[in-house]
Design an enzyme around this catalytic site. Sequence first.
Site, PDB file in Angstrom:
ATOM      1  N   ASN A 120     -24.155  23.406  39.780  1.00  0.00           N
ATOM      2  CA  ASN A 120     -23.481  22.350  39.686  1.00  0.00           C
ATOM      3  C   ASN A 120     -24.185  21.391  39.032  1.00  0.00           C
ATOM      4  O   ASN A 120     -24.965  21.348  39.143  1.00  0.00           O
ATOM      5  CB  ASN A 120     -23.663  21.418  40.951  1.00  0.00           C
ATOM      6  CG  ASN A 120     -23.212  20.266  41.591  1.00  0.00           C
ATOM      7  OD1 ASN A 120     -22.545  19.308  40.498  1.00  0.00           O
ATOM      8  ND2 ASN A 120     -23.587  19.277  42.526  1.00  0.00           N
TER       9      ASN A 120
ATOM     10  N   ARG B 150     -20.942   2.304  39.369  1.00  0.00           N
ATOM     11  CA  ARG B 150     -19.746   2.140  37.610  1.00  0.00           C
ATOM     12  C   ARG B 150     -18.772   0.511  39.135  1.00  0.00           C
ATOM     13  O   ARG B 150     -19.419   0.312  40.353  1.00  0.00           O
ATOM     14  CB  ARG B 150     -18.637   3.462  38.486  1.00  0.00           C
ATOM     15  CG  ARG B 150     -19.339   4.523  37.897  1.00  0.00           C
ATOM     16  CD  ARG B 150     -18.460   5.822  38.439  1.00  0.00           C
ATOM     17  NE  ARG B 150     -19.598   6.912  38.499  1.00  0.00           N
ATOM     18  CZ  ARG B 150     -19.340   7.564  39.113  1.00  0.00           C
ATOM     19  NH1 ARG B 150     -17.882   8.087  39.628  1.00  0.00           N
ATOM     20  NH2 ARG B 150     -20.036   8.610  39.907  1.00  0.00           N
TER      21      ARG B 150
ATOM     22  N   HIS C 216     -13.975  14.252  44.433  1.00  0.00           N
ATOM     23  CA  HIS C 216     -15.199  14.278  45.562  1.00  0.00           C
ATOM     24  C   HIS C 216     -14.216  15.546  46.818  1.00  0.00           C
ATOM     25  O   HIS C 216     -14.316  15.426  47.555  1.00  0.00           O
ATOM     26  CB  HIS C 216     -15.239  13.220  46.627  1.00  0.00           C
ATOM     27  CG  HIS C 216     -16.032  12.124  45.600  1.00  0.00           C
ATOM     28  ND1 HIS C 216     -16.114  11.436  45.598  1.00  0.00           N
ATOM     29  CD2 HIS C 216     -17.633  13.052  45.086  1.00  0.00           C
ATOM     30  CE1 HIS C 216     -17.527  10.214  44.839  1.00  0.00           C
ATOM     31  NE2 HIS C 216     -18.223  11.420  44.259  1.00  0.00           N
TER      32      HIS C 216
END
Length: 394
Positions: free
Chosen positions: A9, A242, A182
């Site tokens: 990842n 964000r 996600h």
Amino acid sequence: MREGILVINAGSSSIKFSLFVGESGGEMALSSKGQVDGIHVAPLFKAFDPAGHPLAEKRWEHGESLSHEVLLSFLLRWIEEHLDGAVLKAAGHRVVHGGLRYSHPVRIDADIVEELETLVPLAPLHQPHNLAPIRALAAVHPELVQVACFDTAFHRTNPRVAEIFALPRALTAEGVRRYGFHGLSYEYIAHRLTEVAPEVAGGRVVVAHLGSGASMCAIKDGKSIASTMGFTALDGLPMGTRTGNLDPGVVLYLMQRKGMDAKQLETLLYKESGLLGVSGISNDMRVLLDSTDPHAEEAVELFCYRIGRELGSLAAAMGGLDALVFTAGIGERSAVVRERVCRQAEWLGVRLDPTANAGNVQCITAADSPIPALVIPTDEEMMIARHTRAVLRG
Ligand code: ADP
């Protein structure tokens, strides 16, 4: 034979890895995990056993000249030495964007890497970093099978009406539409629900993935039908740094009245907003919950309020709600945030059991609550390992 699957990842400055090992045909278990941080500066490799005890550490000086190839060669050598008799079968990568084409994980070849490269403009802050270790591994270990697992793939079951913006059709056709993210986390939770709460797994479930990136997904009969993230991972809930959803008129105002250019807007919307922007203190929920500053409290209030609003919207998309699930860093660990969200969801039939919630147990609602609320730890790495093994088997 025991098989190993390496899960990667990769982000802008770090590569996280997990090694899963299991008998072929049997369930896999985490064998070791770790990361290389500080890529392009002073890379630091650390590895841990599944309980989090340190296994190894290595630091490189003058790391700015170290390529991904060098770091991944080192990682692969370390993995080979820690397979404990198992055979490394493949590497599975988290890739943020699979576009409209990839609704399933895919075995990677040079053509697929090229195609995934064309999606960089849709996820400029993530996709290039996801592709870099794929290229590097192909260069240093060309015979190793590599599999891409996409954050967008689980949402490809969304109906078209949930995917399109009210923009002229040519833009929709060009790919300006909602993709959702996600997905590996939601897919893991959807699967886990069949094990831990089979009575709701086939129903209408809203999952709140509340980490430093945060989103929510409406899952009906195990399939995603709507989510809060859209064209980019900027939409939906306010996050650590964000904005979450924002009237596009604000962006026009900032350009026309404040003279901001695209780069400045990107920094503002991705890095300076959310919990950090509203609190002026931190992007970390733990710091805000511990603070007595009213701006910290307002950031937490906004976060919970937006979750409550999106919950109503996602329940509407499914025609009702049968269960609410909390997951990821904040969802799994913050009883305070869960309590505030559940109180707002009372009108939907969510009746919190404060003692259960404080105890971080799996079901945090009262026995007679019409709608259960559950806390289920997510495991995106395990999802990638399973997918990778399934792709290997064809
Ligand atoms: P990421 O989205 O980066 O994968 P996580 O899912 O691990 O991250 O979530 C990280 C966030 O979880 C942190 O920013 C922190 O705010 C929050 N968090 C972790 N532990 C707690 C806790 N005990 N209480 C509240 N928030 C927490």
